[in-house]
Design an enzyme around this catalytic site. Structure first.
Site, PDB file in Angstrom:
ATOM      1  N   SER A  11       0.863  -1.182   0.000  1.00 26.70           N
ATOM      2  CA  SER A  11       0.000   0.000   0.000  1.00 26.70           C
ATOM      3  C   SER A  11       0.896   1.228   0.000  1.00 26.70           C
ATOM      4  O   SER A  11       1.751   1.371  -0.875  1.00 26.70           O
ATOM      5  CB  SER A  11      -0.932  -0.051   1.209  1.00 26.70           C
ATOM      6  N   HIS A  38      -2.345  -0.971  -3.579  1.00 29.27           N
ATOM      7  CA  HIS A  38      -3.450  -0.012  -3.412  1.00 29.27           C
ATOM      8  C   HIS A  38      -3.155   1.246  -4.199  1.00 29.27           C
ATOM      9  O   HIS A  38      -2.046   1.757  -4.161  1.00 29.27           O
ATOM     10  CB  HIS A  38      -3.595   0.391  -1.942  1.00 29.27           C
ATOM     11  N   ASP A 130      -4.987  -4.027   5.666  1.00 31.69           N
ATOM     12  CA  ASP A 130      -5.276  -5.003   4.607  1.00 31.69           C
ATOM     13  C   ASP A 130      -4.128  -6.016   4.540  1.00 31.69           C
ATOM     14  O   ASP A 130      -2.974  -5.679   4.770  1.00 31.69           O
ATOM     15  CB  ASP A 130      -5.412  -4.260   3.259  1.00 31.69           C
TER      16      ASP A 130
END
Lengths: 195, 278
Positions: A11, A38, A130
């Site tokens: 991310s 992401h 996540d």
């Protein structure tokens, strides 16, 4: 130990981390690699183009029903979840998971289910949670799980959450992850062999 | 067989039996859906309803029809937005609308229209090109609950900011707010925007074609199907398109793995607009 796939999630700070990871994988790396990074819905230049400049492997944005081929790197397209089926990828526009689409958890869970102990999960830098649940699924099913050492991460929250959730087999500094993968992936699972 | 593996196998068998039962009793055919996301959505429903096995869920669904409705909501993905993927609409306006302009009547089939946002987007696009009056949009979905929402054309006002941004990014020429009336909670699409749209329940897997179309939009519908079902549906879509008709898919979809790859030419490779050539 024979592995069949590497799944990686990143991310915040992931572009740099993924470049370092991919730079360390040689042209003859014997496993397919699937990546969720992401990012926004419309990020202009495809991520694959950006990453290709630093990798000896072929990098593609996964398309629906793409066959999973060894030595190729597949990136989840913007705004789609990437899932692993039996030998091919599928995509989904299901709602965001933990505010993310693509979701690392969804990729990891589907890898755990399709590949079991032949999956390797790698969780890199990021500012959210996540990936921890998905990595745990991979570990529970006998796969190998790696987290970037939070100290070496631009943002250590994401790998840190996975470590706290006891989802991680090996914590490694970013520079050592690709070497470790090379070592573990010495022989690919022959195609067609039942997972 | 180790324990994890045994559970997996049981679960796999249960899911197959469950989907078979649903098909035989209710006629909804999910047997050839892509298994990873189908499994995920079934497991999600089990978690919400606090049941621990697929068999338990199966018993509920087969014995009580109201559970079939719950299942249908759970397994159909209804994420959508106005002018979703704005560059798709830009491309459609530039590359497809000129091909439609000379037709006396434009028939469009919007497959898997969900709550209707993308159908209204297409209506706006046609309106702004002066083509709406000779268009007929057939919008279909498997799920009647979402179809009713689509028919009403009422959307939360909170979404209009995002939709307006999409409208602008799609390089439309007007003012988005002219197409709806807002109260303090909702935006209601104008009657004028709805009059050329025919909403109907249609199951892509089990129903046949019902007309011939100049344009078929089937975006992010077949990603939930496995390859053999995709081929079957492509056959239906191909057969429902007129000569030189247009097929629009989702941006991550491809014709590469279908037998229809050579029956279309690419109008826009990235935005997945194809034209039937043979």
């Amino acid at each position: 130990m024979n592995y069949g796939i590497v799944v990686a999630g990143a991310s915040l700070g992931g572009l740099h981390a993924l470049r370092t990871l991919l730079q360390g994988l040689p042209k003859d790396f014997p496993l397919p690699v699937a990546i969720v990074q992401h990012r926004g819905k419309d990020s202009g230049e495809p991520l694959s183009t950006y990453l290709q400049s630093c990798s000896a492997l072929e990098i593609v944005e996964a398309e629906d029903k793409d066959k999973i081929v060894s030595g190729r790197v597949y990136v989840a397209p913007a705004d789609y979840h990437l899932l692993i089926e039996d030998g091919w990828f599928s995509l989904s526009t299901e709602p965001q998971v933990r505010y993310s689409r693509p979701s690392i958890d969804i990729l990891f869970e589907s890898a755990a289910y399709a590949y079991g102990k032949k999956a390797i999960g790698v969780l890199l830098t990021g500012a959210n949670q996540d990936g921890a649940a998905g990595l745990k699924k991979i570990k529970e099913r006998g796969g190998l799980t790696i987290a970037q050492d939070p100290v070496t991460a631009e943002c250590g929250v994401m790998p840190g959450s996975a470590i706290a959730a006891r989802a991680v087999d090996r914590v490694l500094p970013l520079e050592r992850i690709s070497g470790f993968l090379r070592e573990k992936a010495t022989r690919a699972i022959p195609q067609g062999e039942k997972i | 067989m180790d324990k994890e593996h045994a559970c997996d196998t049981v679960e796999k068998i249960e899911i197959q039996l469950f989907l078979e039962g649903v098909f035989r009793l209710y006629g909804y055919d999910f047997r050839d859906y892509a298994s990873a996301s189908m499994r995920r959505r079934i497991l999600q429903l089990m978690e919400i309803e606090k049941v621990s096995t697929v068999s338990e869920l199966q018993s509920m669904v087969l014995h009580h029809e109201k559970w079939m409705e719950r299942l249908l909501m759970a397994v159909s993905v209804n994420v959508t937005a106005m002018f979703r993927d704005p560059p798709f609409y830009t491309s459609f306006r530039e590359k497809v609308l000129p091909l439609l302009a000379s037709l006396p009547l434009i028939r469009i089939w919007h497959v898997g229209c969900s709550t209707g946002e993308e159908v209204y987007s297409m209506a706006i696009l046609l309106k702004e090109a002066g083509l709406y009056d000779k268009a007929k949009i057939y919008a279909t979905d498997i799920n009647e609950v979402v179809l009713n929402k689509a028919k009403n054309g009422i959307y939360p006002l909170s979404l209009m900011k995002e939709y307006t941004d999409n409208y602008i990014m799609a390089k439309c020429g007007g003012v988005f707010s002219q197409y709806y009336t807002a109260d303090d909670k909702n935006a209601v699409f104008n009657e004028g925007m709805r009059k050329k749209i025919i909403w109907a329940q249609h199951n892509l897997v089990t129903d046949s074609s019902f007309n011939e179309f100049d344009v078929i939009l089937c975006r992010n519908v077949m990603i939930y199907f496995n390859k053999s079902l995709q081929n079957k549906v492509h056959e239906l879509l191909y057969g429902s398109l007129k000569a030189n008709g247009i097929l629009g898919l989702g941006t991550a979809e491809t014709l590469r793995f279908t037998v229809f790859e050579n029956r279309y030419k690419e109008l826009d490779r990235k935005m997945k607009l194809f034209q039937k050539v043979m």
